[in-house]
Design a protein around this motif. Sequence first.
Motif, PDB file in Angstrom:
ATOM      1  N   ILE A 170       0.844  -1.206   0.000  1.00  0.00           N
ATOM      2  CA  ILE A 170       0.000   0.000   0.000  1.00  0.00           C
ATOM      3  C   ILE A 170       0.873   1.247   0.000  1.00  0.00           C
ATOM      4  O   ILE A 170       0.662   2.166  -0.800  1.00  0.00           O
ATOM      5  CB  ILE A 170      -0.946  -0.003   1.207  1.00  0.00           C
ATOM      6  N   ARG A 171       1.841   1.291   0.886  1.00  0.00           N
ATOM      7  CA  ARG A 171       2.703   2.476   0.983  1.00  0.00           C
ATOM      8  C   ARG A 171       3.468   2.715  -0.314  1.00  0.00           C
ATOM      9  O   ARG A 171       3.586   3.846  -0.782  1.00  0.00           O
ATOM     10  CB  ARG A 171       3.673   2.337   2.160  1.00  0.00           C
ATOM     11  N   THR A 172       3.976   1.640  -0.907  1.00  0.00           N
ATOM     12  CA  THR A 172       4.750   1.767  -2.143  1.00  0.00           C
ATOM     13  C   THR A 172       3.883   2.275  -3.290  1.00  0.00           C
ATOM     14  O   THR A 172       4.262   3.203  -4.008  1.00  0.00           O
ATOM     15  CB  THR A 172       5.384   0.409  -2.517  1.00  0.00           C
ATOM     16  N   VAL A 173       2.707   1.670  -3.467  1.00  0.00           N
ATOM     17  CA  VAL A 173       1.822   2.083  -4.563  1.00  0.00           C
ATOM     18  C   VAL A 173       1.346   3.517  -4.351  1.00  0.00           C
ATOM     19  O   VAL A 173       1.370   4.329  -5.282  1.00  0.00           O
ATOM     20  CB  VAL A 173       0.640   1.108  -4.724  1.00  0.00           C
ATOM     21  N   ALA A 174       0.937   3.858  -3.148  1.00  0.00           N
ATOM     22  CA  ALA A 174       0.472   5.216  -2.872  1.00  0.00           C
ATOM     23  C   ALA A 174       1.573   6.238  -3.179  1.00  0.00           C
ATOM     24  O   ALA A 174       1.322   7.245  -3.856  1.00  0.00           O
ATOM     25  CB  ALA A 174       0.017   5.336  -1.413  1.00  0.00           C
ATOM     26  N   LYS A 175       2.781   5.959  -2.718  1.00  0.00           N
ATOM     27  CA  LYS A 175       3.899   6.880  -2.955  1.00  0.00           C
ATOM     28  C   LYS A 175       4.171   7.033  -4.447  1.00  0.00           C
ATOM     29  O   LYS A 175       4.347   8.146  -4.951  1.00  0.00           O
ATOM     30  CB  LYS A 175       5.154   6.377  -2.231  1.00  0.00           C
ATOM     31  N   ARG A 176       4.200   5.917  -5.183  1.00  0.00           N
ATOM     32  CA  ARG A 176       4.466   5.982  -6.622  1.00  0.00           C
ATOM     33  C   ARG A 176       3.364   6.726  -7.371  1.00  0.00           C
ATOM     34  O   ARG A 176       3.607   7.286  -8.436  1.00  0.00           O
ATOM     35  CB  ARG A 176       4.641   4.582  -7.193  1.00  0.00           C
ATOM     36  N   CYS A 177       2.152   6.706  -6.819  1.00  0.00           N
ATOM     37  CA  CYS A 177       1.019   7.400  -7.467  1.00  0.00           C
ATOM     38  C   CYS A 177       0.901   8.849  -7.015  1.00  0.00           C
ATOM     39  O   CYS A 177       0.070   9.591  -7.545  1.00  0.00           O
ATOM     40  CB  CYS A 177      -0.287   6.691  -7.146  1.00  0.00           C
ATOM     41  N   GLY A 178       1.664   9.232  -6.013  1.00  0.00           N
ATOM     42  CA  GLY A 178       1.547  10.583  -5.487  1.00  0.00           C
ATOM     43  C   GLY A 178       0.285  10.779  -4.660  1.00  0.00           C
ATOM     44  O   GLY A 178      -0.240  11.888  -4.561  1.00  0.00           O
ATOM     45  N   LEU A 179      -0.196   9.700  -4.061  1.00  0.00           N
ATOM     46  CA  LEU A 179      -1.395   9.738  -3.235  1.00  0.00           C
ATOM     47  C   LEU A 179      -1.067   9.265  -1.827  1.00  0.00           C
ATOM     48  O   LEU A 179      -0.101   8.532  -1.630  1.00  0.00           O
ATOM     49  CB  LEU A 179      -2.471   8.805  -3.807  1.00  0.00           C
ATOM     50  N   GLY A 180      -1.912   9.660  -0.882  1.00  0.00           N
ATOM     51  CA  GLY A 180      -1.839   9.062   0.441  1.00  0.00           C
ATOM     52  C   GLY A 180      -2.604   7.754   0.411  1.00  0.00           C
ATOM     53  O   GLY A 180      -3.526   7.597  -0.398  1.00  0.00           O
ATOM     54  N   PRO A 181      -2.270   6.808   1.266  1.00  0.00           N
ATOM     55  CA  PRO A 181      -2.962   5.520   1.267  1.00  0.00           C
ATOM     56  C   PRO A 181      -4.479   5.627   1.394  1.00  0.00           C
ATOM     57  O   PRO A 181      -5.209   4.816   0.836  1.00  0.00           O
ATOM     58  CB  PRO A 181      -2.370   4.786   2.464  1.00  0.00           C
ATOM     59  N   SER A 182      -4.956   6.640   2.110  1.00  0.00           N
ATOM     60  CA  SER A 182      -6.398   6.791   2.345  1.00  0.00           C
ATOM     61  C   SER A 182      -7.024   7.933   1.556  1.00  0.00           C
ATOM     62  O   SER A 182      -8.195   8.254   1.768  1.00  0.00           O
ATOM     63  CB  SER A 182      -6.666   6.987   3.841  1.00  0.00           C
ATOM     64  N   ASP A 183      -6.273   8.538   0.636  1.00  0.00           N
ATOM     65  CA  ASP A 183      -6.853   9.594  -0.220  1.00  0.00           C
ATOM     66  C   ASP A 183      -7.940   8.996  -1.095  1.00  0.00           C
ATOM     67  O   ASP A 183      -7.773   7.897  -1.651  1.00  0.00           O
ATOM     68  CB  ASP A 183      -5.787  10.209  -1.136  1.00  0.00           C
ATOM     69  N   GLN A 184      -9.039   9.720  -1.237  1.00  0.00           N
ATOM     70  CA  GLN A 184     -10.132   9.268  -2.095  1.00  0.00           C
ATOM     71  C   GLN A 184      -9.760   9.438  -3.568  1.00  0.00           C
ATOM     72  O   GLN A 184      -9.264  10.493  -3.968  1.00  0.00           O
ATOM     73  CB  GLN A 184     -11.405  10.076  -1.806  1.00  0.00           C
ATOM     74  N   ASP A 215      -9.714   8.427 -15.064  1.00  0.00           N
ATOM     75  CA  ASP A 215      -8.712   9.444 -15.363  1.00  0.00           C
ATOM     76  C   ASP A 215      -7.425   8.701 -15.730  1.00  0.00           C
ATOM     77  O   ASP A 215      -6.885   7.938 -14.911  1.00  0.00           O
ATOM     78  CB  ASP A 215      -8.500  10.328 -14.137  1.00  0.00           C
ATOM     79  N   PRO A 216      -6.930   8.885 -16.964  1.00  0.00           N
ATOM     80  CA  PRO A 216      -5.730   8.136 -17.379  1.00  0.00           C
ATOM     81  C   PRO A 216      -4.538   8.321 -16.446  1.00  0.00           C
ATOM     82  O   PRO A 216      -3.755   7.396 -16.261  1.00  0.00           O
ATOM     83  CB  PRO A 216      -5.427   8.684 -18.779  1.00  0.00           C
ATOM     84  N   LYS A 217      -4.424   9.497 -15.859  1.00  0.00           N
ATOM     85  CA  LYS A 217      -3.307   9.733 -14.941  1.00  0.00           C
ATOM     86  C   LYS A 217      -3.458   8.887 -13.674  1.00  0.00           C
ATOM     87  O   LYS A 217      -2.490   8.293 -13.200  1.00  0.00           O
ATOM     88  CB  LYS A 217      -3.229  11.218 -14.584  1.00  0.00           C
ATOM     89  N   ILE A 218      -4.674   8.800 -13.152  1.00  0.00           N
ATOM     90  CA  ILE A 218      -4.921   8.018 -11.934  1.00  0.00           C
ATOM     91  C   ILE A 218      -4.778   6.519 -12.221  1.00  0.00           C
ATOM     92  O   ILE A 218      -4.014   5.811 -11.556  1.00  0.00           O
ATOM     93  CB  ILE A 218      -6.327   8.307 -11.366  1.00  0.00           C
ATOM     94  N   LEU A 219      -5.541   6.027 -13.218  1.00  0.00           N
ATOM     95  CA  LEU A 219      -5.478   4.602 -13.525  1.00  0.00           C
ATOM     96  C   LEU A 219      -4.068   4.214 -13.965  1.00  0.00           C
ATOM     97  O   LEU A 219      -3.528   3.198 -13.530  1.00  0.00           O
ATOM     98  CB  LEU A 219      -6.501   4.213 -14.593  1.00  0.00           C
ATOM     99  N   GLY A 220      -3.458   5.039 -14.809  1.00  0.00           N
ATOM    100  CA  GLY A 220      -2.097   4.764 -15.265  1.00  0.00           C
ATOM    101  C   GLY A 220      -1.109   4.703 -14.119  1.00  0.00           C
ATOM    102  O   GLY A 220      -0.228   3.840 -14.090  1.00  0.00           O
ATOM    103  N   GLY A 221      -1.260   5.601 -13.155  1.00  0.00           N
ATOM    104  CA  GLY A 221      -0.378   5.591 -11.993  1.00  0.00           C
ATOM    105  C   GLY A 221      -0.528   4.329 -11.163  1.00  0.00           C
ATOM    106  O   GLY A 221       0.464   3.725 -10.739  1.00  0.00           O
ATOM    107  N   LEU A 222      -1.777   3.919 -10.950  1.00  0.00           N
ATOM    108  CA  LEU A 222      -2.020   2.689 -10.193  1.00  0.00           C
ATOM    109  C   LEU A 222      -1.461   1.471 -10.926  1.00  0.00           C
ATOM    110  O   LEU A 222      -0.783   0.635 -10.324  1.00  0.00           O
ATOM    111  CB  LEU A 222      -3.522   2.506  -9.952  1.00  0.00           C
ATOM    112  N   VAL A 223      -1.765   1.374 -12.211  1.00  0.00           N
ATOM    113  CA  VAL A 223      -1.300   0.234 -13.009  1.00  0.00           C
ATOM    114  C   VAL A 223       0.227   0.178 -13.019  1.00  0.00           C
ATOM    115  O   VAL A 223       0.824  -0.873 -12.782  1.00  0.00           O
ATOM    116  CB  VAL A 223      -1.886   0.295 -14.442  1.00  0.00           C
ATOM    117  N   GLN A 224       0.846   1.310 -13.287  1.00  0.00           N
ATOM    118  CA  GLN A 224       2.314   1.361 -13.337  1.00  0.00           C
ATOM    119  C   GLN A 224       2.932   0.965 -11.994  1.00  0.00           C
ATOM    120  O   GLN A 224       3.897   0.195 -11.939  1.00  0.00           O
ATOM    121  CB  GLN A 224       2.759   2.771 -13.733  1.00  0.00           C
TER     122      GLN A 224
END
Length: 140
Positions: free
Chosen positions: A85-99, A105-114
């Motif tokens: 969770i921490r790794t994916v959130a950090k790589r996406c530029g999100l907090g673990p509990s950010d909504q 959104d290609p940026k959001i989905l792309g960030g999660l997928v990547q």
Amino acid sequence: MTQSLPRGVRNRNPGNIDHSPANNWVGQIGKEPGGRFVIFDTPENGIRALGKLLQTYYNKHKLRTVKDIIKRWAPEVENDTGAYIRTVAKRCGLGPSDQIANIKDPKILGGLVQAIIKHENANFEYPPAIFAEGLRRALA
């Protein structure tokens, strides 16, 4: 592909999606011998499946945070889910509990997928054109 590449890359299944008879993914060509993961015909279709599955988590299961998504993606019985969770959130530029407001959104989905691809495959990254086509297919 050589044996030295991560299993998800060898199977063209960078999310390490489990094989299920209930699923018939686009480009699914089988299941790894003696294993549990789907094999895809191309990495683009493996990336597509990963993106589609994340959208299902968001839309059907109402998982709206990295924490909730990864807890389902990588259950604690098999993974250090907290670290994931921490790794994916950090790589996406999100907090673990950010909504997550919009999974399409290609940026959001792309960030999660990547981020999931990198975590599942020892920091492996696909060439930009392959990744972009897989993401395009996931969003279609």
